[in-house]
Design an enzyme around this catalytic site. Sequence first.
Site, PDB file in Angstrom:
ATOM      1  N   CYS A   1       6.315  -4.577 -21.535  1.00 29.60           N
ATOM      2  CA  CYS A   1       6.482  -5.468 -22.791  1.00 29.60           C
ATOM      3  C   CYS A   1       8.070  -6.749 -22.620  1.00 29.60           C
ATOM      4  O   CYS A   1       7.936  -6.805 -22.556  1.00 29.60           O
ATOM      5  CB  CYS A   1       6.795  -4.973 -24.025  1.00 29.60           C
ATOM      6  SG  CYS A   1       7.878  -3.590 -23.582  1.00 29.60           S
TER       7      CYS A   1
ATOM      8  N   LYS B   1       0.247  11.315 -29.779  1.00 27.19           N
ATOM      9  CA  LYS B   1      -1.537  10.456 -29.428  1.00 27.19           C
ATOM     10  C   LYS B   1      -0.511   9.793 -28.123  1.00 27.19           C
ATOM     11  O   LYS B   1      -0.992   8.469 -28.948  1.00 27.19           O
ATOM     12  CB  LYS B   1      -2.139   9.843 -30.716  1.00 27.19           C
ATOM     13  CG  LYS B   1      -2.877   9.578 -30.443  1.00 27.19           C
ATOM     14  CD  LYS B   1      -3.375   9.114 -29.574  1.00 27.19           C
ATOM     15  CE  LYS B   1      -3.883   7.142 -30.179  1.00 27.19           C
ATOM     16  NZ  LYS B   1      -4.276   6.809 -28.782  1.00 27.19           N
ATOM     17  N   PRO B   2      -0.826  10.634 -26.847  1.00 24.83           N
ATOM     18  CA  PRO B   2      -1.271   8.891 -25.756  1.00 24.83           C
ATOM     19  C   PRO B   2      -2.572   8.280 -25.970  1.00 24.83           C
ATOM     20  O   PRO B   2      -3.730   8.315 -26.589  1.00 24.83           O
ATOM     21  CB  PRO B   2      -1.203  10.139 -24.436  1.00 24.83           C
ATOM     22  CG  PRO B   2      -2.069  11.035 -24.722  1.00 24.83           C
ATOM     23  CD  PRO B   2      -1.860  12.040 -26.021  1.00 24.83           C
TER      24      PRO B   2
ATOM     25  N   ASN C   1       0.661   1.553 -20.622  1.00 28.49           N
ATOM     26  CA  ASN C   1       1.950   1.103 -18.981  1.00 28.49           C
ATOM     27  C   ASN C   1       2.539   1.950 -18.558  1.00 28.49           C
ATOM     28  O   ASN C   1       2.976   2.437 -17.727  1.00 28.49           O
ATOM     29  CB  ASN C   1       1.734  -0.109 -19.538  1.00 28.49           C
ATOM     30  CG  ASN C   1       3.384   0.120 -20.550  1.00 28.49           C
ATOM     31  OD1 ASN C   1       2.701   0.429 -21.588  1.00 28.49           O
ATOM     32  ND2 ASN C   1       3.332  -1.191 -20.931  1.00 28.49           N
TER      33      ASN C   1
ATOM     34  N   GLU D   1       7.643  -0.373 -31.350  1.00 26.62           N
ATOM     35  CA  GLU D   1       8.241  -1.327 -30.265  1.00 26.62           C
ATOM     36  C   GLU D   1       6.710  -2.073 -29.553  1.00 26.62           C
ATOM     37  O   GLU D   1       5.952  -1.129 -28.951  1.00 26.62           O
ATOM     38  CB  GLU D   1       8.515  -0.066 -29.070  1.00 26.62           C
ATOM     39  CG  GLU D   1       9.602  -0.331 -28.394  1.00 26.62           C
ATOM     40  CD  GLU D   1       9.206  -1.858 -26.945  1.00 26.62           C
ATOM     41  OE1 GLU D   1       8.410  -2.471 -27.027  1.00 26.62           O
ATOM     42  OE2 GLU D   1       8.185  -0.512 -26.333  1.00 26.62           O
TER      43      GLU D   1
ATOM     44  N   GLU E   1       1.689 -12.666 -24.216  1.00 21.75           N
ATOM     45  CA  GLU E   1       1.772 -11.336 -23.385  1.00 21.75           C
ATOM     46  C   GLU E   1       0.343 -10.772 -22.383  1.00 21.75           C
ATOM     47  O   GLU E   1       0.145 -10.798 -22.547  1.00 21.75           O
ATOM     48  CB  GLU E   1       1.809 -10.067 -24.339  1.00 21.75           C
ATOM     49  CG  GLU E   1       3.162  -8.872 -23.387  1.00 21.75           C
ATOM     50  CD  GLU E   1       3.144  -8.244 -24.218  1.00 21.75           C
ATOM     51  OE1 GLU E   1       4.111  -7.580 -23.803  1.00 21.75           O
ATOM     52  OE2 GLU E   1       2.212  -7.384 -25.413  1.00 21.75           O
TER      53      GLU E   1
END
Length: 475
Positions: free
Chosen positions: A284, A174-175, A151, A250, A380
């Site tokens: 988030c 590591k994306p 995101n 996070e 969420e």
Amino acid sequence: MTSPHDLFIDGQWRPASDGRRFPVHDPADGSELAQFAAATEADCLDAVDAAAAALAGWAATPPRKRSELLRACFEILTAERETFAALITAENGKAYADALGEAAYAAEFFRWFAEEAVRIGGDFRLSPSGDKTIVVRREPIGVSILVTPWNFPAAMATRKIAPALAAGCSVVLKPAGQTPLTAAYVVEVLRRVGVPAGVVNLVTPEHAGPAVRAMLHHPAVRKLSFTGSTEVGRLLLREAADQVISPSMELGGNAPFVVMSGADVAAAVEGAMVAKMRNGGSACTAANRFYVHSSVIDDFTTQITQAMKAVTMGPGSDRSNELGALVSPEERDKVAALVDRAVDEGATLILGGEPSPVGAFYPPTVLTDVQHGSEINQTEIFGPVTAIVEFTDVDEAVRMANDTIYGLIAYVYGDPAQALAVAQRLDAGMVAVNRGVLSDPAAPFGGTKQSGLGREGSSEGILEFLEEKYIGIEV
């Protein structure tokens, strides 16, 4: 709008060891942007080996030198901000204005931690008994695995890379598989400014779970920094426990947005549009649960519906659009299903609710008559959906706002004194009072409860990548 499409290991761009690749798509139209190298577990372990080999040299590099390299990254990303933003939009789908904001925000972490690199403190004092001198040093924690989401593909990478490098750690990034091009662009900038080989590595396994698990069981790894869902965070915490790896987490959020009886409704709506619609709601920190006092709920609902209706939606390549696509059709369908079930549970659909049949677009949507504790109130949303719950009593609003496993961020609008009193009662790591955005590289970012562990940004962010060593010296 070029970016490498390979792995970056030990200072070199290289294909996967077995030659496999996976497609990266533009979520606005489904077109293929690139074929990216699909790292094997062996590739990932090679990256950890490279980071381990580079660690001692990087840790011994003078803080001023580390600082100057980070500052150089800031300068390049700032100069190339429009190119950077176009790349983010292409693979993530967000509106160009959001991408431009993210590009600037991402660059700021390099500037902030360039300054923090030269201010790592310690302690020096005589022991109370007088028998020794106590020296406390802060040293790099070691090889760090950084796992980032789709995101904010730029900002989440730089918010981890910058403090790690400032502290003297080497890293493996590591994306997310949906957005590897942005991460590769950031890593290429680090290569361009002269960060030594092995200090920063990039791996993109197609199946992340086994690859990350393998890296976390490598004996050289001492740190895991993860941004993503609470569900995945729990799994990674279990994996990190095997080697007693220090975790920073996070995780998810379900932010309440409380509008008090004395609130300036126009200001609350303006703030709500930022808190809800920034990044298309895929954040988030996005406001999810709107608790609005009965005395202002009609006015608030009317105004926010008008504001949401005025939002222009379309491909981020058209810079006039304010709302882009979600990252994938699957994400679009998740949001659509959540709204449909909310209506089935008794919510009233005031605006939106119809996903686009072409591209991963979901329109600005407003729901009223939402019940606290309903599915959409506990989830969420990660999309442009405003779900409004009515309340009549401040204590009730605080109870409902705190009634969640999450505690990342909360928003309060009202008379300043009353809003501040409510803010102090909310169980969240961050609270925005009469404003719709709170993120700042200079402020500690993080949550309570199952929204995470540790803090990113600010002076606290670099501490996540440092360990204290006590040395006692005979006097």
